[in-house]
Design a protein around this motif. Structure first.
Motif, mmCIF file in Angstrom:
data_model
loop_
_atom_site.group_PDB
_atom_site.id
_atom_site.type_symbol
_atom_site.label_atom_id
_atom_site.label_comp_id
_atom_site.label_asym_id
_atom_site.label_seq_id
_atom_site.Cartn_x
_atom_site.Cartn_y
_atom_site.Cartn_z
ATOM 1 N N ALA A 1 39.207 49.968 55.304
ATOM 2 C CA ALA A 1 40.450 49.456 54.710
ATOM 3 C C ALA A 1 40.294 48.004 54.294
ATOM 4 O O ALA A 1 40.779 47.578 53.232
ATOM 5 N N MET A 2 39.592 47.227 55.114
ATOM 6 C CA MET A 2 39.372 45.814 54.799
ATOM 7 C C MET A 2 38.520 45.666 53.546
ATOM 8 O O MET A 2 38.785 44.818 52.680
ATOM 9 N N THR A 3 37.495 46.492 53.428
ATOM 10 C CA THR A 3 36.624 46.430 52.240
ATOM 11 C C THR A 3 37.395 46.786 50.980
ATOM 12 O O THR A 3 37.268 46.124 49.949
ATOM 13 N N LEU A 4 38.212 47.839 51.053
ATOM 14 C CA LEU A 4 39.005 48.243 49.898
ATOM 15 C C LEU A 4 39.939 47.117 49.460
ATOM 16 O O LEU A 4 40.016 46.798 48.261
ATOM 17 N N GLN A 5 40.621 46.527 50.402
ATOM 18 C CA GLN A 5 41.565 45.444 50.074
ATOM 19 C C GLN A 5 40.855 44.231 49.491
ATOM 20 O O GLN A 5 41.298 43.629 48.508
ATOM 21 N N MET A 6 39.712 43.848 50.050
ATOM 22 C CA MET A 6 39.013 42.646 49.611
ATOM 23 C C MET A 6 38.362 42.839 48.240
ATOM 24 O O MET A 6 38.401 41.948 47.391
ATOM 25 N N VAL A 7 37.789 44.009 47.998
ATOM 26 C CA VAL A 7 37.182 44.272 46.694
ATOM 27 C C VAL A 7 38.242 44.283 45.598
ATOM 28 O O VAL A 7 38.048 43.726 44.512
ATOM 29 N N LEU A 8 39.390 44.894 45.885
ATOM 30 C CA LEU A 8 40.479 44.906 44.902
ATOM 31 C C LEU A 8 40.974 43.505 44.608
ATOM 32 O O LEU A 8 41.167 43.119 43.442
ATOM 33 N N PHE A 9 41.184 42.727 45.639
ATOM 34 C CA PHE A 9 41.797 41.407 45.479
ATOM 35 C C PHE A 9 40.842 40.411 44.846
ATOM 36 O O PHE A 9 41.250 39.593 44.018
ATOM 37 N N VAL A 10 39.569 40.452 45.220
ATOM 38 C CA VAL A 10 38.621 39.423 44.772
ATOM 39 C C VAL A 10 37.956 39.789 43.456
ATOM 40 O O VAL A 10 37.787 38.934 42.575
ATOM 41 N N PHE A 11 37.602 41.065 43.270
ATOM 42 C CA PHE A 11 36.761 41.436 42.133
ATOM 43 C C PHE A 11 37.470 42.241 41.050
ATOM 44 O O PHE A 11 37.046 42.203 39.890
ATOM 45 N N ILE A 12 38.502 42.968 41.385
ATOM 46 C CA ILE A 12 39.104 43.873 40.397
ATOM 47 C C ILE A 12 40.459 43.356 39.915
ATOM 48 O O ILE A 12 40.641 43.066 38.737
ATOM 49 N N ASN A 13 41.411 43.229 40.807
ATOM 50 C CA ASN A 13 42.770 42.837 40.420
ATOM 51 C C ASN A 13 42.879 41.318 40.348
ATOM 52 O O ASN A 13 43.583 40.680 41.125
ATOM 53 N N THR A 14 42.211 40.722 39.362
ATOM 54 C CA THR A 14 42.227 39.271 39.189
ATOM 55 C C THR A 14 43.322 38.880 38.207
ATOM 56 O O THR A 14 43.853 39.706 37.470
ATOM 57 N N ASP A 15 43.641 37.575 38.175
ATOM 58 C CA ASP A 15 44.678 37.108 37.249
ATOM 59 C C ASP A 15 44.231 37.247 35.794
ATOM 60 O O ASP A 15 45.056 37.487 34.901
ATOM 61 N N ASP A 16 42.921 37.116 35.530
ATOM 62 C CA ASP A 16 42.441 37.279 34.155
ATOM 63 C C ASP A 16 42.623 38.716 33.676
ATOM 64 O O ASP A 16 43.090 38.963 32.557
ATOM 65 N N LEU A 17 42.242 39.683 34.519
ATOM 66 C CA LEU A 17 42.401 41.088 34.140
ATOM 67 C C LEU A 17 43.876 41.442 34.004
ATOM 68 O O LEU A 17 44.272 42.151 33.072
ATOM 69 N N SER A 18 44.700 40.943 34.910
ATOM 70 C CA SER A 18 46.134 41.221 34.852
ATOM 71 C C SER A 18 46.731 40.694 33.561
ATOM 72 O O SER A 18 47.553 41.356 32.916
ATOM 73 N N GLU A 19 46.308 39.480 33.154
ATOM 74 C CA GLU A 19 46.833 38.910 31.919
ATOM 75 C C GLU A 19 46.407 39.735 30.708
ATOM 76 O O GLU A 19 47.198 39.964 29.785
ATOM 77 N N GLN A 20 45.160 40.215 30.713
ATOM 78 C CA GLN A 20 44.699 41.055 29.610
ATOM 79 C C GLN A 20 45.504 42.349 29.527
ATOM 80 O O GLN A 20 45.883 42.792 28.437
ATOM 81 N N LEU A 21 45.770 42.955 30.662
ATOM 82 C CA LEU A 21 46.541 44.201 30.664
ATOM 83 C C LEU A 21 47.952 43.975 30.137
ATOM 84 O O LEU A 21 48.483 44.793 29.377
ATOM 85 N N VAL A 22 48.572 42.860 30.549
ATOM 86 C CA VAL A 22 49.937 42.574 30.098
ATOM 87 C C VAL A 22 49.957 42.276 28.608
ATOM 88 O O VAL A 22 50.823 42.759 27.868
ATOM 89 N N VAL A 23 48.992 41.470 28.149
ATOM 90 C CA VAL A 23 48.956 41.095 26.739
ATOM 91 C C VAL A 23 48.761 42.323 25.860
ATOM 92 O O VAL A 23 49.388 42.447 24.791
ATOM 93 N N HIS A 24 47.901 43.252 26.290
ATOM 94 C CA HIS A 24 47.632 44.454 25.495
ATOM 95 C C HIS A 24 48.624 45.587 25.774
ATOM 96 O O HIS A 24 48.459 46.698 25.256
ATOM 97 N N GLY A 25 49.621 45.336 26.590
ATOM 98 C CA GLY A 25 50.662 46.314 26.848
ATOM 99 C C GLY A 25 50.242 47.477 27.714
ATOM 100 O O GLY A 25 50.934 48.510 27.753
ATOM 101 N N ASP A 26 49.132 47.360 28.445
ATOM 102 C CA ASP A 26 48.648 48.448 29.297
ATOM 103 C C ASP A 26 49.289 48.320 30.676
ATOM 104 O O ASP A 26 48.631 48.005 31.672
ATOM 105 N N THR A 27 50.597 48.566 30.747
ATOM 106 C CA THR A 27 51.315 48.387 32.011
ATOM 107 C C THR A 27 51.003 49.495 33.014
ATOM 108 O O THR A 27 51.136 49.288 34.221
ATOM 109 N N VAL A 28 50.598 50.672 32.530
ATOM 110 C CA VAL A 28 50.293 51.777 33.456
ATOM 111 C C VAL A 28 49.126 51.408 34.359
ATOM 112 O O VAL A 28 49.173 51.602 35.585
ATOM 113 N N ARG A 29 48.060 50.871 33.769
ATOM 114 C CA ARG A 29 46.911 50.438 34.588
ATOM 115 C C ARG A 29 47.297 49.315 35.519
ATOM 116 O O ARG A 29 46.817 49.238 36.661
ATOM 117 N N CYS A 30 48.159 48.429 35.050
ATOM 118 C CA CYS A 30 48.601 47.320 35.896
ATOM 119 C C CYS A 30 49.385 47.836 37.096
ATOM 120 O O CYS A 30 49.184 47.381 38.226
#
Length: 811
Positions: free
Chosen positions: A553-582
């Motif tokens: 559980a710790m690995t899943l949370q840390m990989v998501l927070f540090v490497f996947i769900n970053t502010d840069d990726l979140s901004e790209q998803l919002v800008v391109h309207g991909d709210t489902v992935r967000c």
């Protein structure tokens, strides 16, 4: 009485041109020299407070825009408050409010700073045409600090201001004024000095004192140097100081002071440094440039420059700023190039010049027109490298500057209105550094009204201009003030309120700690997984299975927070309207955090059973499987509820993206009830269990007699403290840090929470005797064989001894 009052108001509505030298008061028939002080009135906006009229003998009259000349200031007043001293103790202190002009905010004689670096202030307000202190809440005790942090110049600046107010430092002489500004300049140039919001406020007050004195051209370089340093201050500091209107007031006083030097330069002569006929000199960070034959003198710094132009010499009526050299350009030591422009320049040719940053000039026909009508002779250009001093106090704004700021003034021109259009050429920084949030709506040239940026009265040729993509934007204006190119969009200004300003060095250190801690934690979790994969006897233990679930559980949370769900990726998803992935990313991160805390709660419960209710404990069948089902399935409930009821709460707002705090994660009620509430309940439960366990072990320790038992209890205490410190209780530090209890809690949270996996690896792998020997045996097979032979001999000896002892017993 009503008739008298109405007549008086009408008279004062028409008395705008009354002078102090008229000798007679045309309204009351009394001479000024015979008018009692308590009836003499002055204009509220006149800092010299020159009497303009004498009120008739009547009851109280409240005339807007006027103040009694003997009640223009709030006088010093004693004030009791507490100082914060070491260890957060408080000590009472008797202070006093400084003498302050009506309409301004006063500070205290002894420095009194709030936690965010703002000074404790009190407004001197106008009431019944008299200056009066605003009321103080008698039930609220003020607690402040004498010093804020190391290298602060607050005490020095405050002492300088006190010396001026109390007459220990005179500003009514040229030498005194020059000494004052030189001292301020020296303070701001101290190495590693820290500028606080209080410093900007006090600097504004000192500038106000200088505005009341005769204007001295020799102070220009000092004033520019001081403003240059303030413009280099942290944006959060400037934003906080704007809550006291310090940035606007400072900007206005600086502009007015520099504009009050209309004879700073004349064709062929100058008021400053007359020994040099032509050329330049460098005084620290401010460069003085003189082209006397052209009627030009300038004070140049990297953040702020002022050019004085006398068009009567060579028809120089403007200036162009460049980012690269060319044969016809002058180089400045501040890193840019410039060219003097005459009144016959071509706007189209100027627009096509390479590396142009900003330019403006008064066309010949326009200059001739205003010179004939108003008799003006000098024009002043100020170039601000950025908008640091132009701070808006509203949290939301629809446009922001994206170019240099040009300030144009012509002393003697009434109300700054122009009979013809004046061209402005501004570099579009959005073309050089694109902003994904930019919008054509609201974009264009704008001007500053000392509250916000406005666009009325400024035109742009929309048919030939691409607002967001053209490198140079050409605009036309018919009034004079500060101008910049604005990019439309939705921008949020940080609402700092009472937050503590964390210095940049602290932010960098906390970032480094977090990155290193996460890396070590992932390394530790990987070590635990490798150990479990290699040694079947260890991974088959029930306690190891629980630990592996926690690490997963710790690995899943840390990989998501540090490497996947970053502010840069979140901004790209919002800008391109991909709210489902967000939404999917945010829900997965929420689920992983809740799973981690569920396993923490399960481990806490198991430890409670182990140390508190030791006797009679029997584990149910398949309890690991049952615990796994609860820990991995129960968090789906709050996650699905948030995703179904309020899926948009996972999508970061534009305001969050603007401040780099937006990731795909619940917000609002989704955050409160879907994350914070479950985590809080689990942390409280773990804390209660920890107290029970600690009490049980302490009680066992007090009753233990044998040395071996006491040693075992000590090991159990160490184990329980370490486990419960790691299993969620570290989030208590995060809560205190969020409540602004101090930067120490931020460090504690980053140190403990991010290194959780690494500490688990140290304790359950490196310090565990079984695993340590297993790894040594794997890495050193020879040593393992020797240990096995030794262990066999010992067992044979123990068996023989036991048999002999048994035989003797039987016999």
């Amino acid at each position: 009485m009503n008739v008298v009052l109405i007549v008086t108001l009408i008279v004062f509505a028409t008395v705008v041109e009354v002078t102090t030298h008229s000798g007679e008061n045309s309204d009351s028939g009394e001479r000024f020299d015979k008018c009692p002080d308590e009836r003499m009135i002055c204009r509220l906006g006149d800092r010299s407070y020159t009497p303009v009229n004498c009120l008739p003998k009547q009851k109280t009259v409240d005339i807007p825009g006027f103040v009694y000349c003997n009640h223009t200031h709030c006088e010093p007043e004693v004030f009791e408050h507490d100082y914060i001293v070491r260890n957060h103790d408080q000590t009472p202190h008797t202070n006093k409010w400084k003498r302050t002009r009506v309409g301004e905010a006063a500070t205290l004689h002894d420095v009194c700073l709030l936690r965010n670096g703002l000074p404790v202030t009190r407004k001197c307000q106008l009431k019944a045409m008299r200056a009066q202190w605003e009321p103080i809440d008698q039930w609220s005790k003020v607690v402040c600090m004498r010093t804020f942090r190391q290298h602060s110049i607050s005490v020095e600046l405050n002492t300088l201001h006190d010396d001026i107010l109390e007459g220990r430092r005179l500003t009514n002489s040229t030498q005194g004024r020059r000494s004052t500004t030189a001292m301020m300049r020296s303070m701001f140039h101290q190495r590693q000095r820290t500028v606080l919001p209080a410093d900007i406020h006090v600097t504004d007050q000192v500038f106000g004192v200088l505005m009341e004195q005769p204007k001295d051209g020799a102070l220009g370089a000092d004033l520019i140097s001081i403003c240059h340093e303030i413009m280099s201050s942290d944006a959060n500091v400037l934003q906080l100081s704007a809550t006291l209107n310090a940035t606007n007031s400072l900007l206005n006083k600086f502009e007015n002071y520099m504009d009050a030097l209309p004879h700073f330069v004349r064709c062929g002569q100058t008021m400053v440094q007359p020994a040099s006929e032509e050329g330049e000199s460098v005084d620290a960070d401010v460069e003085t440039v003189k082209f006397l034959n052209f009627g030009v003198q300038a004070l140049i710094s990297s953040n702020l420059s002022v050019f004085y132009l006398d068009p009567s010499c060579r028809n120089i009526t403007g200036l162009a700023i460049y980012s690269a050299a060319s044969a016809d350009r002058q180089h400045s030591n501040s890193g840019f190039w410039y060219r003097l422009l005459n009144g016959n320049e071509s706007v189209n040719k100027l627009k096509q010049e390479s590396n142009l940053e900003a330019a403006t000039f008064v066309p010949q026909q326009l200059w001739d027109s205003i010179k004939t009508a108003s008799g003006v002779s000098i024009m002043i250009l100020k170039i601000y490298a950025h908008d640091a001093l132009f701070v808006e106090t509203s949290e939301q704004r629809s446009r922001r500057p994206r170019s240099k700021v040009l300030s144009i003034s012509i002393p003697g021109l009434a109300d700054g209105k122009l009979p013809q259009a004046l061209p402005l050429l501004l570099r579009n920084e959005n073309q050089r550094h694109p902003d994904a949030r930019a919008s054509e709506t609201g974009s264009g040239c704008g001007y500053w009204n000392y509250q916000t940026w406005l666009t009325d009265g400024i035109t742009t040729d929309a048919d030939t201009t691409d607002i967001l993509r053209d490198p140079i934007i050409v605009c036309q204006t018919r009034h004079l003030t500060q101008f910049s190119f604005l990019v439309g969009g939705s921008y949020r200004i940080n609402d700092l309120g009472d937050e503590v300003l964390v210095s940049p060095i602290n932010e960098r250190v906390l970032d480094i700690i977090s990155i290193v801690g996460c890396a070590l934690s992932l390394f530790g979790v990987l070590g635990i997984f490798v150990t479990a994969a290699l040694f079947k006897s260890w991974r088959s233990q029930a306690s190891t299975k629980v630990l592996l679930h926690l690490c997963l559980a710790m690995t899943l949370q840390m990989v998501l927070f540090v490497f996947i769900n970053t502010d840069d990726l979140s901004e790209q998803l919002v800008v391109h309207g991909d709210t489902v992935r967000c939404i999917l990313l945010g829900a997965t991160l929420q689920y992983s955090i809740l799973v981690l805390f569920c396993w923490m709660l399960i481990i806490a419960f198991l430890q409670f059973q182990r140390y508190v209710t030791v006797i009679g404990i029997e584990r149910p069948k398949h309890y690991i499987l049952k615990a796994a089902l609860v820990a991995w399935l129960l968090p789906l409930l709050p996650t699905l509820l948030v995703a179904c009821i309020d899926p948009n709460s996972y999508v970061p707002t534009k305001e969050q993206l603007d401040t780099d705090t937006g990731i795909c994660y619940p917000s609002g009620y989704g955050l409160t009830f879907g994350v914070v509430l479950p985590i809080t309940l689990i942390v409280v439960a773990n804390l209660v269990i920890f107290v029970y366990v600690f009490y049980s072990i302490s009680h066992s320790l007090s009753q233990s007699i044998h040395r071996s038992e006491r040693k075992m209890v000590y090991k159990q205490i160490r184990l329980s403290i370490l486990l419960f410190f790691l299993l969620g209780l570290t989030w208590i530090f995060g809560i205190f840090a969020f409540m602004q209890a101090g930067v120490a809690f931020s460090y504690l949270f980053c140190l403990t929470a991010t290194m959780q996996g690494f500490v688990l690896f140290i304790y359950f792998v490196l310090l565990d005797e079984f695993n340590r020997k297993a790894w040594l045996g794997l890495l050193c097979p020879t040593r393992r064989k020797m240990n096995v032979q030794k262990r066999t001999t010992e067992l044979q000896s123990m068996t023989t001894t036991s048999s002999n002892f048994s035989g003797r017993s039987v016999h």
